[in-house]
Write an enzyme that holds these catalytic residues in place. Structure first.
Site, mmCIF file in Angstrom:
data_model
loop_
_atom_site.group_PDB
_atom_site.id
_atom_site.type_symbol
_atom_site.label_atom_id
_atom_site.label_comp_id
_atom_site.label_asym_id
_atom_site.label_seq_id
_atom_site.Cartn_x
_atom_site.Cartn_y
_atom_site.Cartn_z
ATOM 1 N N GLU A 1 0.697 8.195 -3.195
ATOM 2 C CA GLU A 1 1.656 7.768 -2.165
ATOM 3 C C GLU A 1 2.894 8.655 -2.173
ATOM 4 O O GLU A 1 3.433 9.006 -1.129
ATOM 5 C CB GLU A 1 2.040 6.296 -2.370
ATOM 6 C CG GLU A 1 0.890 5.318 -2.116
ATOM 7 C CD GLU A 1 0.356 5.375 -0.687
ATOM 8 O OE1 GLU A 1 1.159 5.421 0.254
ATOM 9 O OE2 GLU A 1 -0.884 5.396 -0.519
ATOM 10 N N HIS B 1 3.311 10.789 1.110
ATOM 11 C CA HIS B 1 4.294 10.165 2.012
ATOM 12 C C HIS B 1 5.725 10.247 1.492
ATOM 13 O O HIS B 1 6.652 10.452 2.259
ATOM 14 C CB HIS B 1 3.925 8.702 2.238
ATOM 15 C CG HIS B 1 2.515 8.490 2.683
ATOM 16 N ND1 HIS B 1 2.096 8.736 3.973
ATOM 17 C CD2 HIS B 1 1.413 8.072 2.007
ATOM 18 C CE1 HIS B 1 0.793 8.467 4.073
ATOM 19 N NE2 HIS B 1 0.362 8.065 2.895
ATOM 20 N N HIS C 1 0.849 -1.185 0.000
ATOM 21 C CA HIS C 1 0.000 0.000 0.000
ATOM 22 C C HIS C 1 0.892 1.244 0.000
ATOM 23 O O HIS C 1 0.749 2.117 -0.819
ATOM 24 C CB HIS C 1 -0.938 -0.019 1.212
ATOM 25 C CG HIS C 1 -1.898 1.127 1.259
ATOM 26 N ND1 HIS C 1 -2.890 1.244 2.188
ATOM 27 C CD2 HIS C 1 -2.009 2.231 0.486
ATOM 28 C CE1 HIS C 1 -3.579 2.351 1.975
ATOM 29 N NE2 HIS C 1 -3.062 2.979 0.961
#
Ligand SMILES: *[C@@H]1O[C@H](CO)[C@@H](O)[C@H](O)[C@H]1NC(C)=O
Ligand SMILES: *[C@@H]1O[C@H](CO)[C@@H](O)[C@H](O)[C@H]1NC(C)=O
Ligand SMILES: *[C@@H]1O[C@H](CO)[C@@H](O)[C@H](O)[C@H]1NC(C)=O
Length: 244
Positions: A106, A110, A59
């Site tokens: 992502e 992040h 993920h």
């Protein structure tokens, strides 16, 4: 009730989301893996697990408590060309097949924060490190070797946790899809492992509240909520149904 009385609360609630890395230094990384069938069960959009995907997938790789550190550093697929086939295989976006939405999200949320580490300071380094950690953990084989298979039978949270702890030597955070009303079974959805900045495994037990809601997806509502699996309730680990 005067609206201004709520202002400090409002500010306190939104500040952590908008502040940058400098004011929120992070200390550990979380490698999050998901069970594609549960992703589809939770998706608000129509979802089909791609043929051949019958394993846990990546993920994301998330610095704890740091998000959105550089909105002007855009994801460009050209930067990950060398590892693209591995990304397609192990980090697929089951909700938006053949799109780059998940990787873009992502990276933006992040990766831009992870990039404060020299070992993760490019898109290629970030995505390939996440894949390396994923491969090294080898969650799929660890579960299989411990006789934990997707099936119609139920497991206890401890069974899954003990299997992972005994093989990998670190406690993960095991997250489930909330049971719906009237159903007494939760569904295994996401497993997180924690790492130091030097990529050594850590126990994910630091400061974990009993029920922690992990929200991912934001605007496009890709992934909704997981909670830490409830130890008093059985867990379903649903087999993958390939719809095409
Ligand atoms: C944000 O990313 C851009 C594009 O890579 C870069 O030029 C800029 O220096 C970065 N800003 C910070 C604060 O790191
Ligand atoms: C995604 O790409 C594969 C291979 O190119 C193709 O077989 C599949 O139909 C595509 N899926 C969608 C939903 O476009
Ligand atoms: C995690 O905690 C267990 C039990 O407290 C301990 O034995 C183990 O060494 C810890 N693992 C790591 C990677 O720190």
């Amino acid at each position: 009730m005067f609206a201004w009385m709520l202002l400090p609360l409002f500010v306190a609630l939104i500040l952590p989301e908008t502040s940058d890395c400098a004011s929120h230094p992070w200390h550990l990384l979380i490698l999050s893996q998901q069970w594609p069938q549960t992703v589809c069960l939770m998706a608000s959009e129509a979802c089909k697990v791609p043929r051949a995907v019958d394993y846990w997938t990546v993920h994301g790789l998330w610095p704890k408590r740091a998000q959105m550190c550089n909105n002007s550093w855009h994801f460009d697929i050209k930067n990950v060309e060398d590892i693209l086939s591995d990304m397609e295989q192990y980090w697929p976006d089951v909700i938006h097949p053949n799109s780059t939405q998940l990787w873009k999200h992502e990276w933006q949320k992040h990766g831009t924060c992870a990039a404060t580490l020299e070992t993760l300071d490019s898109q290629e380094k970030y995505f390939s490190k996440a894949l390396d950690l994923y491969r090294n953990l080898d969650l799929n084989s660890v579960l299989q070797k411990s006789n934990i298979f997707p099936s119609s039978k139920y497991y206890m949270v401890e069974q899954i946790e003990n299997a992972l702890v005994s093989v990998l030597g670190a406690t993960p955070k095991i997250q489930c899809m909330f049971p719906t009303k009237g159903v007494s079974v939760q569904t295994l959805g996401q497993i997180e492992f924690c790492f130091t900045k030097e990529f050594q495994l850590l126990n994910c037990t630091e400061g974990v509240p009993n029920v922690h809601i992990s929200r991912e997806g934001g605007q496009h509502n890709t992934y909704s909520e997981y909670a830490v699996c409830d130890r008093s309730m059985q867990v379903s680990y649903p087999p993958i149904e390939h719809l095409y």
